[in-house]
Write a protein that holds these residues in place. Structure first.
Motif, PDB file in Angstrom:
ATOM      1  N   ILE A   1       5.070   4.532 -18.674  1.00  0.00           N
ATOM      2  CA  ILE A   1       4.316   5.577 -17.975  1.00  0.00           C
ATOM      3  C   ILE A   1       4.116   6.740 -18.952  1.00  0.00           C
ATOM      4  O   ILE A   1       5.101   7.300 -19.443  1.00  0.00           O
ATOM      5  CB  ILE A   1       5.088   6.097 -16.715  1.00  0.00           C
ATOM      6  CG1 ILE A   1       5.516   4.939 -15.807  1.00  0.00           C
ATOM      7  CG2 ILE A   1       4.295   7.167 -15.970  1.00  0.00           C
ATOM      8  CD1 ILE A   1       4.454   4.271 -15.006  1.00  0.00           C
ATOM      9  N   ASP A   2       2.870   7.069 -19.231  1.00  0.00           N
ATOM     10  CA  ASP A   2       2.538   8.143 -20.181  1.00  0.00           C
ATOM     11  C   ASP A   2       3.310   7.979 -21.503  1.00  0.00           C
ATOM     12  O   ASP A   2       3.905   8.929 -22.022  1.00  0.00           O
ATOM     13  CB  ASP A   2       2.827   9.523 -19.559  1.00  0.00           C
ATOM     14  CG  ASP A   2       2.023   9.745 -18.280  1.00  0.00           C
ATOM     15  OD1 ASP A   2       0.933   9.155 -18.154  1.00  0.00           O
ATOM     16  OD2 ASP A   2       2.495  10.482 -17.401  1.00  0.00           O
TER      17      ASP A   2
ATOM     18  N   VAL B   1      -1.375   8.704  -1.974  1.00  0.00           N
ATOM     19  CA  VAL B   1       0.043   8.550  -2.332  1.00  0.00           C
ATOM     20  C   VAL B   1       0.409   7.058  -2.373  1.00  0.00           C
ATOM     21  O   VAL B   1       1.106   6.597  -3.280  1.00  0.00           O
ATOM     22  CB  VAL B   1       0.957   9.331  -1.352  1.00  0.00           C
ATOM     23  CG1 VAL B   1       2.428   9.016  -1.610  1.00  0.00           C
ATOM     24  CG2 VAL B   1       0.717  10.836  -1.462  1.00  0.00           C
ATOM     25  N   CYS B   2      -0.120   6.283  -1.424  1.00  0.00           N
ATOM     26  CA  CYS B   2       0.147   4.833  -1.418  1.00  0.00           C
ATOM     27  C   CYS B   2      -0.433   4.169  -2.663  1.00  0.00           C
ATOM     28  O   CYS B   2       0.208   3.328  -3.290  1.00  0.00           O
ATOM     29  CB  CYS B   2      -0.443   4.177  -0.170  1.00  0.00           C
ATOM     30  SG  CYS B   2       0.389   4.678   1.335  1.00  0.00           S
ATOM     31  N   ARG B   3      -1.642   4.560  -3.025  1.00  0.00           N
ATOM     32  CA  ARG B   3      -2.264   3.998  -4.237  1.00  0.00           C
ATOM     33  C   ARG B   3      -1.463   4.357  -5.480  1.00  0.00           C
ATOM     34  O   ARG B   3      -1.251   3.533  -6.364  1.00  0.00           O
ATOM     35  CB  ARG B   3      -3.684   4.564  -4.418  1.00  0.00           C
ATOM     36  CG  ARG B   3      -4.730   3.972  -3.508  1.00  0.00           C
ATOM     37  CD  ARG B   3      -5.956   4.862  -3.630  1.00  0.00           C
ATOM     38  NE  ARG B   3      -7.088   4.353  -2.918  1.00  0.00           N
ATOM     39  CZ  ARG B   3      -7.966   3.491  -3.415  1.00  0.00           C
ATOM     40  NH1 ARG B   3      -7.828   3.033  -4.635  1.00  0.00           N
ATOM     41  NH2 ARG B   3      -8.985   3.075  -2.697  1.00  0.00           N
ATOM     42  N   ASP B   4      -1.014   5.620  -5.544  1.00  0.00           N
ATOM     43  CA  ASP B   4      -0.233   6.082  -6.701  1.00  0.00           C
ATOM     44  C   ASP B   4       1.079   5.300  -6.810  1.00  0.00           C
ATOM     45  O   ASP B   4       1.470   4.879  -7.902  1.00  0.00           O
ATOM     46  CB  ASP B   4       0.069   7.587  -6.587  1.00  0.00           C
ATOM     47  CG  ASP B   4      -1.187   8.448  -6.726  1.00  0.00           C
ATOM     48  OD1 ASP B   4      -2.225   7.914  -7.152  1.00  0.00           O
ATOM     49  OD2 ASP B   4      -1.124   9.643  -6.387  1.00  0.00           O
ATOM     50  N   ALA B   5       1.754   5.127  -5.663  1.00  0.00           N
ATOM     51  CA  ALA B   5       3.032   4.395  -5.671  1.00  0.00           C
ATOM     52  C   ALA B   5       2.793   2.967  -6.167  1.00  0.00           C
ATOM     53  O   ALA B   5       3.539   2.448  -7.006  1.00  0.00           O
ATOM     54  CB  ALA B   5       3.633   4.384  -4.268  1.00  0.00           C
TER      55      ALA B   5
ATOM     56  N   PHE C   1       1.507  17.232  -2.612  1.00  0.00           N
ATOM     57  CA  PHE C   1       2.178  16.140  -3.344  1.00  0.00           C
ATOM     58  C   PHE C   1       1.128  15.239  -3.996  1.00  0.00           C
ATOM     59  O   PHE C   1       0.135  14.881  -3.376  1.00  0.00           O
ATOM     60  CB  PHE C   1       3.040  15.332  -2.372  1.00  0.00           C
ATOM     61  CG  PHE C   1       3.997  14.390  -3.046  1.00  0.00           C
ATOM     62  CD1 PHE C   1       5.236  14.827  -3.482  1.00  0.00           C
ATOM     63  CD2 PHE C   1       3.651  13.060  -3.245  1.00  0.00           C
ATOM     64  CE1 PHE C   1       6.126  13.963  -4.101  1.00  0.00           C
ATOM     65  CE2 PHE C   1       4.525  12.186  -3.871  1.00  0.00           C
ATOM     66  CZ  PHE C   1       5.770  12.637  -4.301  1.00  0.00           C
ATOM     67  N   ASP C   2       1.361  14.885  -5.264  1.00  0.00           N
ATOM     68  CA  ASP C   2       0.380  14.041  -5.962  1.00  0.00           C
ATOM     69  C   ASP C   2       1.073  13.145  -6.998  1.00  0.00           C
ATOM     70  O   ASP C   2       2.305  13.099  -7.063  1.00  0.00           O
ATOM     71  CB  ASP C   2      -0.701  14.910  -6.633  1.00  0.00           C
ATOM     72  CG  ASP C   2      -0.097  15.881  -7.644  1.00  0.00           C
ATOM     73  OD1 ASP C   2       1.111  15.767  -7.946  1.00  0.00           O
ATOM     74  OD2 ASP C   2      -0.832  16.759  -8.142  1.00  0.00           O
ATOM     75  N   MET C   3       0.280  12.452  -7.799  1.00  0.00           N
ATOM     76  CA  MET C   3       0.809  11.519  -8.797  1.00  0.00           C
ATOM     77  C   MET C   3       1.772  12.210  -9.752  1.00  0.00           C
ATOM     78  O   MET C   3       2.805  11.641 -10.117  1.00  0.00           O
ATOM     79  CB  MET C   3      -0.360  10.877  -9.553  1.00  0.00           C
ATOM     80  CG  MET C   3       0.040   9.853 -10.585  1.00  0.00           C
ATOM     81  SD  MET C   3       0.974   8.444  -9.905  1.00  0.00           S
ATOM     82  CE  MET C   3       0.136   7.085 -10.697  1.00  0.00           C
ATOM     83  N   ASP C   4       1.457  13.450 -10.165  1.00  0.00           N
ATOM     84  CA  ASP C   4       2.350  14.178 -11.074  1.00  0.00           C
ATOM     85  C   ASP C   4       3.727  14.354 -10.449  1.00  0.00           C
ATOM     86  O   ASP C   4       4.756  14.187 -11.113  1.00  0.00           O
ATOM     87  CB  ASP C   4       1.779  15.571 -11.384  1.00  0.00           C
ATOM     88  CG  ASP C   4       0.864  15.521 -12.586  1.00  0.00           C
ATOM     89  OD1 ASP C   4       0.786  14.446 -13.220  1.00  0.00           O
ATOM     90  OD2 ASP C   4       0.223  16.552 -12.885  1.00  0.00           O
ATOM     91  N   GLU C   5       3.749  14.729  -9.170  1.00  0.00           N
ATOM     92  CA  GLU C   5       5.014  14.929  -8.452  1.00  0.00           C
ATOM     93  C   GLU C   5       5.783  13.606  -8.354  1.00  0.00           C
ATOM     94  O   GLU C   5       6.999  13.569  -8.508  1.00  0.00           O
ATOM     95  CB  GLU C   5       4.750  15.494  -7.049  1.00  0.00           C
ATOM     96  CG  GLU C   5       4.301  16.945  -7.048  1.00  0.00           C
ATOM     97  CD  GLU C   5       5.399  17.909  -7.507  1.00  0.00           C
ATOM     98  OE1 GLU C   5       6.597  17.598  -7.331  1.00  0.00           O
ATOM     99  OE2 GLU C   5       5.050  18.976  -8.043  1.00  0.00           O
ATOM    100  N   LEU C   6       5.050  12.528  -8.079  1.00  0.00           N
ATOM    101  CA  LEU C   6       5.702  11.215  -7.954  1.00  0.00           C
ATOM    102  C   LEU C   6       6.307  10.792  -9.299  1.00  0.00           C
ATOM    103  O   LEU C   6       7.431  10.288  -9.368  1.00  0.00           O
ATOM    104  CB  LEU C   6       4.672  10.186  -7.460  1.00  0.00           C
ATOM    105  CG  LEU C   6       5.199   8.811  -7.087  1.00  0.00           C
ATOM    106  CD1 LEU C   6       6.257   8.898  -5.981  1.00  0.00           C
ATOM    107  CD2 LEU C   6       4.056   7.899  -6.621  1.00  0.00           C
ATOM    108  N   LYS C   7       5.567  11.037 -10.373  1.00  0.00           N
ATOM    109  CA  LYS C   7       6.088  10.700 -11.705  1.00  0.00           C
ATOM    110  C   LYS C   7       7.323  11.526 -12.030  1.00  0.00           C
ATOM    111  O   LYS C   7       8.281  11.023 -12.621  1.00  0.00           O
ATOM    112  CB  LYS C   7       5.010  10.939 -12.769  1.00  0.00           C
ATOM    113  CG  LYS C   7       3.934   9.864 -12.816  1.00  0.00           C
ATOM    114  CD  LYS C   7       2.944  10.203 -13.894  1.00  0.00           C
ATOM    115  CE  LYS C   7       1.809   9.209 -13.949  1.00  0.00           C
ATOM    116  NZ  LYS C   7       0.730   9.688 -14.843  1.00  0.00           N
TER     117      LYS C   7
END
Ligand code: IPE
Ligand code: IPE
Ligand code: MG
Length: 241
Positions: free
Chosen positions: A5-6, A48-52, A218-224
């Protein structure tokens, strides 16, 4: 599962549970009614589901409405129930589009019959999909789940369906989450650091990540960030490493 990831190799938690908190405060900051915050919170669910799924998370379990949330005003509760109606209908399309298998946990007896019908349709339609396993907790409380499970277990013992040699696996098999593994990572947004009756049996060995981010932000950055935090933890499960 490991994934880059990144540019960094990360161990991806198989099951992430989220307490989606802070909708009310998000709305208040904007001088808007609480239900405006719930609407904004519902709007980000598909992303959020797509990001997960993109990160490689296999199970995502979201706390949408607790057994204690009935204490809120009639206006707020009916607003949330209407959002759930809309979301469940849309989720049938999302499940097909994004290959998601969706389950609902919690006591559905207290829900309006049209909502129960939508839940049953969603579970039936989506059970063939093998991508993200999405679980939504509606009228869910960990203590209530254990109470319902124990009641059923006692009646099965009385009827001779199972013997009284009760193992931890027996108890787990009487919970709403019987078909899914325990969470590896719990995320709670909005700065609160408590369980609020969420998955109290299943979170026994989860790692906990708390963020001040309010749920609608909440977004992809937060999930990462949460997944990176998880990678910094040393999970010992009572042993020594
Ligand atoms: C979480 O946001 C959503 C539900 C509990 C339904 P809140 O409504 O609890 O938001 P805050 O905690 O008041 O900001
Ligand atoms: C927990 O949040 C329930 C959900 C997110 C659905 P609450 O906002 O209801 O929890 P407390 O009242 O702060 O403990
Ligand atoms: Mg709250």
């Amino acid at each position: 599962m490991e994934k880059v990831i990144d540019g960094v190799k990360l161990n991806i938690p198989c099951h992430v549970a989220i307490i989606m908190d802070g909708n009310g405060r998000w709305a208040k900051k904007r001088l808007m009614p609480r239900n405006f915050g719930h609407k904004a919170g519902a709007k980000i669910l598909e992303q959020v589901c797509r990001d997960a799924d993109e990160l490689g998370i296999k199970y995502l379990t979201l706390y949408a409405f607790s057994t204690e949330n009935w204490k809120r005003s009639v206006e707020e509760v009916s607003g949330i129930m209407n959002l759930l109606r809309d979301y469940l209908a849309k989720c049938i399309e999302d499940a097909e589009k994004n290959n998601m298998c969706v389950r609902i946990i919690g006591d559905r007896k207290a829900l309006d019959s049209d909502i129960v019908a939508k839940i049953e349709e969603l579970e039936e339609v989506s059970k063939i999909y093998n991508g993200l396993n999405l679980t939504i907790a509606i009228n869910y409380g960990g203590r209530d789940e254990i109470r319902r499970g124990v009641k059923k277990l006692i009646s099965d013992v009385k009827e001779g369906k199972i013997d009284d040699d009760i193992t931890e696996d027996t108890i787990a098999s009487y919970l709403d989450t019987k078909d899914i593994p325990d969470p590896d990572l719990l995320i709670r947004t909005s700065g609160e650091e408590r369980l609020s009756n969420y998955l109290i049996w299943q979170l026994a060995y989860a790692e906990f990540y708390f963020t001040d981010c309010l749920w609608p932000d909440f977004d992809m950055d937060e999930l990462k960030k949460a997944v990176r935090y998880y990678n910094g933890r040393d999970r010992r499960f009572g042993g020594v490493k």
